[in-house]
Write a protein that holds these residues in place. Structure first.
Motif, PDB file in Angstrom:
ATOM      1  N   GLU D 131      38.791  64.635 -93.675  1.00 15.22           N
ATOM      2  CA  GLU D 131      38.631  66.073 -93.937  1.00 15.22           C
ATOM      3  C   GLU D 131      39.156  66.915 -92.773  1.00 15.22           C
ATOM      4  OE1 GLU D 131      37.877  67.853 -96.392  1.00 15.22           O
ATOM      5  OE2 GLU D 131      36.611  66.764 -97.807  1.00 15.22           O
ATOM      6  N   THR D 132      39.514  66.259 -91.678  1.00 16.43           N
ATOM      7  CA  THR D 132      39.853  66.943 -90.433  1.00 16.43           C
ATOM      8  C   THR D 132      40.782  68.149 -90.597  1.00 16.43           C
ATOM      9  OG1 THR D 132      40.008  64.644 -89.665  1.00 16.43           O
ATOM     10  CG2 THR D 132      40.351  66.382 -88.024  1.00 16.43           C
ATOM     11  N   ALA D 133      41.843  67.987 -91.367  1.00 19.04           N
ATOM     12  CA  ALA D 133      42.882  69.011 -91.388  1.00 19.04           C
ATOM     13  C   ALA D 133      42.638  70.115 -92.413  1.00 19.04           C
ATOM     14  CB  ALA D 133      44.242  68.356 -91.649  1.00 19.04           C
ATOM     15  N   ARG D 134      41.561  70.002 -93.194  1.00 15.01           N
ATOM     16  CA  ARG D 134      41.368  70.945 -94.301  1.00 15.01           C
ATOM     17  C   ARG D 134      41.446  72.396 -93.831  1.00 15.01           C
ATOM     18  NH1 ARG D 134      39.292  70.922 -99.466  1.00 15.01           N
ATOM     19  NH2 ARG D 134      38.497  68.776 -99.321  1.00 15.01           N
ATOM     20  N   GLY D 135      40.728  72.694 -92.760  1.00  9.60           N
ATOM     21  CA  GLY D 135      40.639  74.079 -92.309  1.00  9.60           C
ATOM     22  C   GLY D 135      41.987  74.713 -92.072  1.00  9.60           C
ATOM     23  N   VAL D 136      42.766  74.085 -91.225  1.00 15.64           N
ATOM     24  CA  VAL D 136      44.047  74.674 -90.851  1.00 15.64           C
ATOM     25  C   VAL D 136      44.999  74.750 -92.051  1.00 15.64           C
ATOM     26  CG1 VAL D 136      44.998  72.481 -90.049  1.00 15.64           C
ATOM     27  CG2 VAL D 136      45.902  74.606 -89.156  1.00 15.64           C
ATOM     28  N   VAL D 137      44.937  73.757 -92.924  1.00 16.24           N
ATOM     29  CA  VAL D 137      45.847  73.734 -94.078  1.00 16.24           C
ATOM     30  C   VAL D 137      45.495  74.843 -95.063  1.00 16.24           C
ATOM     31  CG1 VAL D 137      46.543  72.379 -96.091  1.00 16.24           C
ATOM     32  CG2 VAL D 137      46.376  71.282 -93.843  1.00 16.24           C
ATOM     33  N   GLU D 138      44.203  74.932 -95.406  1.00 19.93           N
ATOM     34  CA  GLU D 138      43.799  75.949 -96.383  1.00 19.93           C
ATOM     35  C   GLU D 138      43.958  77.358 -95.829  1.00 19.93           C
ATOM     36  OE1 GLU D 138      40.808  73.336 -99.222  1.00 19.93           O
ATOM     37  OE2 GLU D 138      39.906  74.784 -97.833  1.00 19.93           O
ATOM     38  N   SER D 139      43.821  77.492 -94.503  1.00 14.41           N
ATOM     39  CA  SER D 139      43.924  78.825 -93.914  1.00 14.41           C
ATOM     40  C   SER D 139      45.314  79.427 -94.092  1.00 14.41           C
ATOM     41  CB  SER D 139      43.565  78.785 -92.420  1.00 14.41           C
ATOM     42  OG  SER D 139      44.662  78.301 -91.673  1.00 14.41           O
ATOM     43  N   ILE D 140      46.314  78.594 -94.333  1.00 17.40           N
ATOM     44  CA  ILE D 140      47.639  79.166 -94.590  1.00 17.40           C
ATOM     45  C   ILE D 140      48.024  79.030 -96.060  1.00 17.40           C
ATOM     46  CG2 ILE D 140      48.519  78.983 -92.238  1.00 17.40           C
ATOM     47  CD1 ILE D 140      49.882  76.401 -92.979  1.00 17.40           C
ATOM     48  N   ILE D 142      47.757  76.525 -98.324  1.00 17.20           N
ATOM     49  CA  ILE D 142      48.307  75.305 -98.915  1.00 17.20           C
ATOM     50  C   ILE D 142      47.155  74.451 -99.436  1.00 17.20           C
ATOM     51  CG2 ILE D 142      49.527  73.157 -98.375  1.00 17.20           C
ATOM     52  CD1 ILE D 142      51.135  74.729 -96.316  1.00 17.20           C
ATOM     53  N   PRO D 143      47.272  73.953-100.690  1.00 19.55           N
ATOM     54  CA  PRO D 143      46.204  73.113-101.239  1.00 19.55           C
ATOM     55  C   PRO D 143      46.003  71.844-100.408  1.00 19.55           C
ATOM     56  CG  PRO D 143      47.770  73.742-102.952  1.00 19.55           C
ATOM     57  CD  PRO D 143      48.365  74.160-101.649  1.00 19.55           C
ATOM     58  N   PHE D 144      44.738  71.489-100.181  1.00 19.96           N
ATOM     59  CA  PHE D 144      44.385  70.302 -99.417  1.00 19.96           C
ATOM     60  C   PHE D 144      43.569  69.375-100.296  1.00 19.96           C
ATOM     61  CE2 PHE D 144      41.477  67.849 -96.824  1.00 19.96           C
ATOM     62  CZ  PHE D 144      42.271  67.391 -95.783  1.00 19.96           C
ATOM     63  N   HIS D 145      43.970  68.122-100.361  1.00 17.86           N
ATOM     64  CA  HIS D 145      43.228  67.159-101.168  1.00 17.86           C
ATOM     65  C   HIS D 145      42.727  66.013-100.314  1.00 17.86           C
ATOM     66  CE1 HIS D 145      44.385  69.032-105.001  1.00 17.86           C
ATOM     67  NE2 HIS D 145      45.531  69.277-104.394  1.00 17.86           N
ATOM     68  N   TYR D 146      41.428  65.841-100.322  1.00 22.58           N
ATOM     69  CA  TYR D 146      40.813  64.730 -99.615  1.00 22.58           C
ATOM     70  C   TYR D 146      40.724  63.539-100.554  1.00 22.58           C
ATOM     71  CZ  TYR D 146      36.982  61.904 -97.746  1.00 22.58           C
ATOM     72  OH  TYR D 146      36.212  60.864 -97.307  1.00 22.58           O
ATOM     73  N   ILE D 147      41.453  62.501-100.249  1.00 25.71           N
ATOM     74  CA  ILE D 147      41.390  61.282-101.066  1.00 25.71           C
ATOM     75  C   ILE D 147      41.054  60.120-100.137  1.00 25.71           C
ATOM     76  CG2 ILE D 147      42.668  59.738-102.607  1.00 25.71           C
ATOM     77  CD1 ILE D 147      44.439  62.042-103.386  1.00 25.71           C
ATOM     78  N   PRO D 148      39.808  59.682-100.165  1.00 23.79           N
ATOM     79  CA  PRO D 148      39.427  58.554 -99.312  1.00 23.79           C
ATOM     80  C   PRO D 148      40.353  57.373 -99.594  1.00 23.79           C
ATOM     81  CG  PRO D 148      37.519  59.430-100.492  1.00 23.79           C
ATOM     82  CD  PRO D 148      38.712  60.098-101.063  1.00 23.79           C
ATOM     83  N   ALA D 149      40.698  56.651 -98.556  1.00 22.76           N
ATOM     84  CA  ALA D 149      41.603  55.516 -98.754  1.00 22.76           C
ATOM     85  C   ALA D 149      41.308  54.442 -97.727  1.00 22.76           C
ATOM     86  CB  ALA D 149      43.061  55.965 -98.624  1.00 22.76           C
ATOM     87  N   ASN D 150      41.238  53.225 -98.192  1.00 26.10           N
ATOM     88  CA  ASN D 150      41.191  52.073 -97.299  1.00 26.10           C
ATOM     89  C   ASN D 150      41.586  50.853 -98.120  1.00 26.10           C
ATOM     90  OD1 ASN D 150      38.824  50.864 -98.554  1.00 26.10           O
ATOM     91  ND2 ASN D 150      37.682  52.572 -97.611  1.00 26.10           N
ATOM     92  N   LYS D 151      41.615  49.723 -97.468  1.00 31.30           N
ATOM     93  CA  LYS D 151      42.089  48.502 -98.102  1.00 31.30           C
ATOM     94  C   LYS D 151      41.430  48.256 -99.459  1.00 31.30           C
ATOM     95  CE  LYS D 151      41.085  45.060 -95.817  1.00 31.30           C
ATOM     96  NZ  LYS D 151      40.669  43.789 -95.258  1.00 31.30           N
ATOM     97  N   ASP D 152      40.136  48.522 -99.524  1.00 29.74           N
ATOM     98  CA  ASP D 152      39.384  48.134-100.713  1.00 29.74           C
ATOM     99  C   ASP D 152      39.611  49.055-101.902  1.00 29.74           C
ATOM    100  OD1 ASP D 152      38.320  46.109 -99.167  1.00 29.74           O
ATOM    101  OD2 ASP D 152      36.733  47.424 -98.400  1.00 29.74           O
TER     102      ASP D 152
END
Lengths: 290, 290, 290, 290
Positions: D131-140, D142-152
């Motif tokens: 979620e780290t980048a959400r703030g800066v991205v949405e503030s300009i 641009i849509p931000f999508h958090y999609i958890p991702a890992n090996k499993d």
């Protein structure tokens, strides 16, 4: 074993006539106070009869308690060797004001490096003769002051600026593409404490419109120069310079865009080195202990 | 399938007012003569009403037999588009004279690159106002001419030099740290054919003693500039520039040593590009098709 | 006032467990012998419990007379701090042997720098498994030894080489594009005293044919690496690296030509720094006090 | 005289077996449609029997009206010469998605260049497994999508990502320090359209923890590499590389900070060139028409 904290760290800058025994005297003095030398650099301007310069970073358990004693002791030693010197305690973060006009790229780079933990400073405020940067500056919680400035109202603008510098107790002024000339009396207030970025490879293209003139001359490299501000335009001691390659296809607009990248990194380096007490001014040059 | 030899290769340089159909006309013309385009670069100085520049390297079976026809045919096309142009046949190796004073490093670099097969030229002779370089030059079979030169005997020296350039049928003059000023009439004889190396990052430090002045100014980078010689000192069209980093520990002697490395590579590049017909002079700038 | 000569200069390299008082002890020791510190650099591998490294250049009137005393005195101090150390007297010029195979460019660069006064060494001899370089080497008065070498006669070749190194009393071996692998026993004889130039940006392209492999991989930069030779191929401590830009138009031959320029300057720098006692090996890395 | 607008501009990329008449055919074709060539570059992979590559930027009054005709006409010509080709109309801005994990520096650089008008693209969205980048991205905006991702949960994450790419109609995926491995089926969906930044000078330090490994090896330069993603880890066609100097004083943390600056500029250049249709993939290499 007890470990030291940041509060126990200090940088000592020394400058004196060269002669035998200086390093021995300083290092023995520090040893007597239980200080450990972490990094040390020295330079003698002329091997035979020159000036000796030294930067020592040391740490010392409970430094802030010993501080008064340490400084009193060192004063005697300094007197003996006719030293100019300065202790910079790492617990006392330097306070920086950034001046900017319309082009935000250098301001942005500094804010970025600062947020990234690369600039050891408190950014006290941003001052501008335009409103352009207010949004981005205030959004990260830094005070922004709009002070109109031009040839006709220069004195009044500078009075306001000086008052703010005092209120904010500022150590360093960075002109991050601030396109106003400062008066001698302003510069005098902040000797060796104003860092400017000039958008050319000085001494080429002193003064206005350097990219236009670089284009007209047909140069194959464009540069940027960060220097301390003195009362001679673009003639102050140079801290750092760098260049980027251009070719015949690049017009003035391209050169400006390419140049911005150089300006950003040159100014950021110079500010970082100054904040780390790596820069010493000698006459119209700098010694940079990297 | 028959393969082409070096004699079948040619580089064509074209310059004309921009307009529709130029590339089509040239490429169709070459196709009609059975020529295959190997490399081609173009540049228009201004998209709306500028000058069009093109460099085409092509090969063509039995080129030297077709040459007269080809050139006659191209003359018509050139007339139609108001072209300035030049065919450089790879079988006609350019002839170079190198001028040098005392410092041999640039001369040495050129000889080295030449021996290594990197400079496509015949080195016709080396001319010097000192005897220093005679040994090394003659040892590799290149004629060496000692022509004393200074302010007082300039005209006589230049007369001898021009006579030699004619005898040797020289295409290019390289001033490889030749520390004499040339007269306007000499320069006129060899317009856009004299390449100089200046030991600074022009336009900084035009004129004499650039390293001393760079040292005094406290710059953090030193440079070298290769340019065509015109009658304004160090103001001719720049072909190539490069820099090297210096710091406060470098005195004038150090700067000269570091600078020599830059001078060597900058001059060698400029000469190489010129010999490969990659450099076009436009007003006081160059277009370099790398 | 009497001035010192080159014979009065010395470089001291020190390495010991970090702890308080080292700088004070060394500088006070030198002061007691009337030595003046000209240049000094230090580095601690880890601020908390690391190794301390120091390079001190000092001068001292009548150094060669005081030498025995000085070294005896320092031995006690060194014992106290468990120091490894070395005094390099500037009057004792280091002796260098250069090994080369067919490609002469690195050899030439070293000879050039040496003739130009940039390498403080005596070039004792050049050894090659080819006759190619004999002419140029002997023409400047340096002994040239042709010793055939290949996999099958390696041992015999190395025996001859070691004998020559002993006869010439050589301090440093430079492999200037010497394309033979050395046996462990040879390398052991000259630990941290053999400098090689590898024609890639290590650890990319360890081993043979690096330019071919760089071309196949489609890299955009090619590099060269100068390192001390150990018994693991191309795995020794790196002294210096640099790169040059290439693009899709450059084939393997172009890459080799471009790479030669990088190899030349990378090897020359590494050798220069080593001769000036600026390089200390720590495990598989180097500390370079520039 | 009527001037053209951005809508009248187009870039044509062509690739075909080399042979006579290609340049003539293309340039004559464009002339017949009233198009003016603005910039043109060509490259032949092998002078004798290679592949011919060409990039032509042209403008043509009322291009969008002529478009269907133009393409139909070109299809015939392309057939004749067995061309692969692509018309990129400048009115059809490419759509970019940026993938990022925790480290924001590459994302920030791209957003900055984009805001500064240097990247000709629409940034469709930013996708992150944090979620780290959400703030800066949405503030300009641009849509931000958090999609958890890992090996499993890789497959499920990629399904979501592909769906988003389709919804946003994305042309280019930029992995701006996205620290997840992509599956072959994902990569296949976007062949030659995923650009990654690897934080080493490839092929050195393929895989994880390159700065740690660079530190352990004691390199003197660290680099970054931007490349197209293929199914072999860090083995895709390289678009751009650059380096920065480090020394023995730099620990892993320093190297990461220095490396970030290289990563930022290398990725920004690669993305810019791709957006301007300057990059052609040939086997496992790129041709970059700069």
């Amino acid at each position: 074993m007890t470990t030291t904290t940041k509060d126990d760290h200090c940088t000592l800058l020394v400058q004196c006539p060269d002669g035998p025994g200086i390093v021995s005297a300083i290092s023995t003095f520090l040893l007597d106070y239980g200080a450990n030398i972490i990094e040390s650099s020295q330079y003698t301007s002329n091997p035979d009869y020159g000036t000796f310069f030294m930067r020592i970073e040391f740490c010392c358990m409970n430094l802030m308690e010993k501080r008064t004693n340490l400084e009193a002791g060192f004063a005697k030693l300094a007197n003996e060797f006719s030293m100019d010197y300065r202790f910079s305690y790492h617990s006392e973060i330097k306070r920086t004001a950034i001046f900017v006009s319309k082009d935000p790229h250098c301001l942005m780079e500094l804010l970025w490096e600062w947020q990234n933990g690369d600039l050891e400073t408190d950014i006290a405020c941003v001052i501008s003769n335009h409103e352009t940067a207010r949004g981005v500056v205030e959004s990260i919680g830094i005070p922004f002051h709009y002070i109109p400035a031009n040839k006709d109202i220069r004195q009044r603008a500078e009075e306001k600026q000086i008052r703010l510098m005092e209120e904010y107790d500022v150590d360093l002024l960075v002109l991050a593409r601030y396109m106003q000339i400062l008066t001698p009396s302003f510069v005098e207030c902040f000797q060796d404490r104003i860092i400017n970025i000039h958008h050319s490879f000085l001494p080429a293209f002193v003064g206005a419109r350097p990219y236009e003139r670089a284009y007209d001359r047909g140069v194959k490299l464009i540069g940027a120069t960060s220097h301390f501000v003195t009362n001679e335009l673009d003639e102050g001691p140079i801290i750092e310079q760098d260049i980027e390659r251009v070719d015949h296809r690049d017009d003035v607009t391209d050169m400006k865009k390419i140049g911005q990248k150089v300006e950003r990194r040159v100014l950021a380096r110079a500010v970082k080195w100054h904040l780390e007490d790596r820069v010493i001014v000698q006459d119209n040059k700098t010694i940079v202990f990297r």
